[in-house]
Scaffold this motif. Structure first.
Motif, PDB file in Angstrom:
ATOM      1  N   ASP A 114       0.820  -1.210   0.000  1.00  0.00           N
ATOM      2  CA  ASP A 114       0.000   0.000   0.000  1.00  0.00           C
ATOM      3  C   ASP A 114       0.857   1.265   0.000  1.00  0.00           C
ATOM      4  O   ASP A 114       0.537   2.238  -0.682  1.00  0.00           O
ATOM      5  CB  ASP A 114      -0.919   0.007   1.231  1.00  0.00           C
ATOM      6  N   GLY A 115       1.925   1.263   0.789  1.00  0.00           N
ATOM      7  CA  GLY A 115       2.718   2.475   0.922  1.00  0.00           C
ATOM      8  C   GLY A 115       3.826   2.615  -0.092  1.00  0.00           C
ATOM      9  O   GLY A 115       4.343   3.727  -0.298  1.00  0.00           O
ATOM     10  N   PHE A 116       4.220   1.515  -0.744  1.00  0.00           N
ATOM     11  CA  PHE A 116       5.378   1.564  -1.629  1.00  0.00           C
ATOM     12  C   PHE A 116       5.108   2.387  -2.882  1.00  0.00           C
ATOM     13  O   PHE A 116       6.000   3.077  -3.377  1.00  0.00           O
ATOM     14  CB  PHE A 116       5.796   0.142  -2.023  1.00  0.00           C
ATOM     15  N   GLY A 117       3.889   2.326  -3.410  1.00  0.00           N
ATOM     16  CA  GLY A 117       3.555   3.045  -4.642  1.00  0.00           C
ATOM     17  C   GLY A 117       3.778   4.541  -4.546  1.00  0.00           C
ATOM     18  O   GLY A 117       4.535   5.120  -5.342  1.00  0.00           O
ATOM     19  N   PRO A 118       3.137   5.244  -3.584  1.00  0.00           N
ATOM     20  CA  PRO A 118       3.358   6.697  -3.473  1.00  0.00           C
ATOM     21  C   PRO A 118       4.814   7.070  -3.193  1.00  0.00           C
ATOM     22  O   PRO A 118       5.332   8.037  -3.757  1.00  0.00           O
ATOM     23  CB  PRO A 118       2.449   7.092  -2.297  1.00  0.00           C
ATOM     24  N   THR A 119       5.489   6.290  -2.334  1.00  0.00           N
ATOM     25  CA  THR A 119       6.892   6.596  -2.038  1.00  0.00           C
ATOM     26  C   THR A 119       7.762   6.404  -3.271  1.00  0.00           C
ATOM     27  O   THR A 119       8.637   7.227  -3.568  1.00  0.00           O
ATOM     28  CB  THR A 119       7.396   5.702  -0.890  1.00  0.00           C
ATOM     29  N   LEU A 120       7.541   5.315  -4.006  1.00  0.00           N
ATOM     30  CA  LEU A 120       8.316   5.069  -5.217  1.00  0.00           C
ATOM     31  C   LEU A 120       8.052   6.144  -6.262  1.00  0.00           C
ATOM     32  O   LEU A 120       8.978   6.571  -6.977  1.00  0.00           O
ATOM     33  CB  LEU A 120       7.978   3.689  -5.778  1.00  0.00           C
ATOM     34  N   LEU A 121       6.813   6.604  -6.371  1.00  0.00           N
ATOM     35  CA  LEU A 121       6.484   7.660  -7.324  1.00  0.00           C
ATOM     36  C   LEU A 121       7.234   8.944  -6.983  1.00  0.00           C
ATOM     37  O   LEU A 121       7.829   9.584  -7.869  1.00  0.00           O
ATOM     38  CB  LEU A 121       4.970   7.909  -7.319  1.00  0.00           C
ATOM     39  N   LEU A 122       7.229   9.330  -5.716  1.00  0.00           N
ATOM     40  CA  LEU A 122       7.958  10.530  -5.303  1.00  0.00           C
ATOM     41  C   LEU A 122       9.451  10.387  -5.590  1.00  0.00           C
ATOM     42  O   LEU A 122      10.096  11.313  -6.094  1.00  0.00           O
ATOM     43  CB  LEU A 122       7.732  10.780  -3.806  1.00  0.00           C
ATOM     44  N   ALA A 123      10.001   9.212  -5.255  1.00  0.00           N
ATOM     45  CA  ALA A 123      11.433   8.989  -5.471  1.00  0.00           C
ATOM     46  C   ALA A 123      11.777   9.016  -6.960  1.00  0.00           C
ATOM     47  O   ALA A 123      12.794   9.591  -7.362  1.00  0.00           O
ATOM     48  CB  ALA A 123      11.856   7.665  -4.850  1.00  0.00           C
ATOM     49  N   THR A 124      10.933   8.405  -7.794  1.00  0.00           N
ATOM     50  CA  THR A 124      11.203   8.352  -9.233  1.00  0.00           C
ATOM     51  C   THR A 124      11.179   9.744  -9.857  1.00  0.00           C
ATOM     52  O   THR A 124      12.059  10.117 -10.646  1.00  0.00           O
ATOM     53  CB  THR A 124      10.176   7.448  -9.928  1.00  0.00           C
ATOM     54  N   LEU A 125      10.175  10.525  -9.509  1.00  0.00           N
ATOM     55  CA  LEU A 125      10.091  11.881 -10.044  1.00  0.00           C
ATOM     56  C   LEU A 125      11.274  12.728  -9.589  1.00  0.00           C
ATOM     57  O   LEU A 125      11.833  13.511 -10.369  1.00  0.00           O
ATOM     58  CB  LEU A 125       8.774  12.530  -9.601  1.00  0.00           C
ATOM     59  N   THR A 126      11.663  12.551  -8.328  1.00  0.00           N
ATOM     60  CA  THR A 126      12.782  13.333  -7.807  1.00  0.00           C
ATOM     61  C   THR A 126      14.086  12.977  -8.520  1.00  0.00           C
ATOM     62  O   THR A 126      14.859  13.856  -8.900  1.00  0.00           O
ATOM     63  CB  THR A 126      12.923  13.100  -6.295  1.00  0.00           C
ATOM     64  N   VAL A 127      14.334  11.674  -8.704  1.00  0.00           N
ATOM     65  CA  VAL A 127      15.565  11.245  -9.376  1.00  0.00           C
ATOM     66  C   VAL A 127      15.559  11.681 -10.838  1.00  0.00           C
ATOM     67  O   VAL A 127      16.597  12.074 -11.387  1.00  0.00           O
ATOM     68  CB  VAL A 127      15.737   9.721  -9.260  1.00  0.00           C
ATOM     69  N   ALA A 128      14.375  11.629 -11.479  1.00  0.00           N
ATOM     70  CA  ALA A 128      14.279  12.040 -12.879  1.00  0.00           C
ATOM     71  C   ALA A 128      14.668  13.504 -13.066  1.00  0.00           C
ATOM     72  O   ALA A 128      15.192  13.891 -14.119  1.00  0.00           O
ATOM     73  CB  ALA A 128      12.864  11.801 -13.404  1.00  0.00           C
ATOM     74  N   LEU A 129      14.414  14.319 -12.051  1.00  0.00           N
ATOM     75  CA  LEU A 129      14.826  15.722 -12.108  1.00  0.00           C
ATOM     76  C   LEU A 129      16.233  15.925 -11.551  1.00  0.00           C
ATOM     77  O   LEU A 129      16.963  16.811 -11.992  1.00  0.00           O
ATOM     78  CB  LEU A 129      13.836  16.586 -11.322  1.00  0.00           C
TER      79      LEU A 129
END
Length: 317
Positions: free
Chosen positions: A96-111
């Motif tokens: 349940d919690g991994f999706g939002p955290t992974l999304l935040l991390a992915t967007l941050t790394v992409a920038l």
């Protein structure tokens, strides 16, 4: 190639030992936590008989080494146990919690990657000049601001004063991609300190590489400046930056508690806070093991990349 395989084999063995150490450490620390989960679940005025029944149902009356053996055996099959408070599998909380955290991390790394490397190279190319001083000053100033303070400042300016962005993700649930405006402020906060570290590290690496003898030799042979910078100097500047990037990704996955709490994002940080508040030890243990294994794996990958980019670098085996 044989040297690289030998290095990878040594790092894999060390990584396996580190994962075992993480499992033992997590179990030991959670066992040392003050209080008792059975007492917490029994209510404000617990009855001793009820406490004993809860402890027996949770198998808390068994010796610690038996519970450790069962828990470790379950981990080998991706079974993190069962929540003490809800009876749900711990894996469900993680999912349940991994999706939002992974999304935040992915967007941050992409920038983070283009911004950090681009600004670092730009500052190194203009060493000592206005552009270099500006980038260095801004990154130092931003790095000095704690994430929580920066988050509050951004909410005050862009959400409350200007009304451009939502102050939190309340009401959006886990469908954050459907509401991209709710991601802008959290990603900015997560990006602030890592990009400053990466810019300064890439800048220093590029300056050292550009001043090295092999770059000077390449210039004497008439190699174009662009090729000197990006084919000869940049790979050696990337070696330490790769390790910093791995630590940053690890922090993004494991250290977003402040950001998720501030913006009410239902990620792993929120799950961890809830588990700690309810003294739900299996959930805390599961999250700690996942974070620890991610740390080991990411640092292993960073060491391999560093060794591949700059074999002369002294990487701890």
């Amino acid at each position: 190639m044989s040297g690289l395989r030998s290095f990878v084999a040594r790092r894999l063995l060390l990584g396996a030992l580190q994962i075992v150490a993480v499992v033992l450490l997590v179990f030991g620390l959670t066992e040392a936590l003050p209080g008792d989960a059975a007492v917490a679940l029994a209510g404000d005025q617990p009855d001793p008989a009820r406490i004993d029944a809860i402890r027996a149902a949770m198998e808390l009356d068994r010796p610690a080494w038996e519970r450790l053996a069962d828990w470790a055996a379950g981990l080998l099959h991706a079974d993190f146990g069962t929540s003490l408070t809800s009876g749900r599998p711990v894996g469900a909380y993680l999912a349940d919690g991994f999706g939002p955290t992974l999304l935040l991390a992915t967007l941050t790394v992409a920038l983070l990657v283009p911004a950090g490397f681009g600004l670092g190279v730009l500052a190194a190319r203009h060493e000592g000049r206005f552009v270099d001083r500006l980038i260095s000053s801004v990154t130092l100033a931003v790095y000095a601001v704690p994430e929580f303070a920066l988050g509050v400042l951004l909410v005050t300016v862009f959400a409350l004063r200007l009304g451009w962005l939502p102050p939190t993700a309340v009401g959006y649930g886990t469908d954050l991609l459907g509401h991209p405006s709710a991601l802008v402020l959290p990603v900015l906060v997560l990006l602030s300190r890592p990009v400053c570290s990466l810019v300064r590290l890439v800048r220093a690496g590029m300056i050292d590489a550009l001043a090295s003898p092999y770059v000077a030799q390449a210039r004497r042979y008439g190699v174009p400046g662009v090729r000197v910078r990006y084919a000869h100097a940049l790979p050696n500047a990337l070696a330490p930056a790769a390790q910093q990037l791995a630590r940053t990704i690890d922090w993004l996955l494991c250290g977003v508690i402040v950001v998720e709490t501030l913006y009410v994002i239902p990620g792993l940080g929120t799950v961890l806070l809830g588990a700690v508040a309810e003294r739900d030890v299996p959930v805390v243990q599961g999250l700690a093991v996942v974070f620890g294994v991610l740390t080991v794996v990411l640092n292993l990958g960073a060491d391999v990349v560093t060794h591949r980019l700059a074999p002369r670098a002294k990487v701890a085996a």
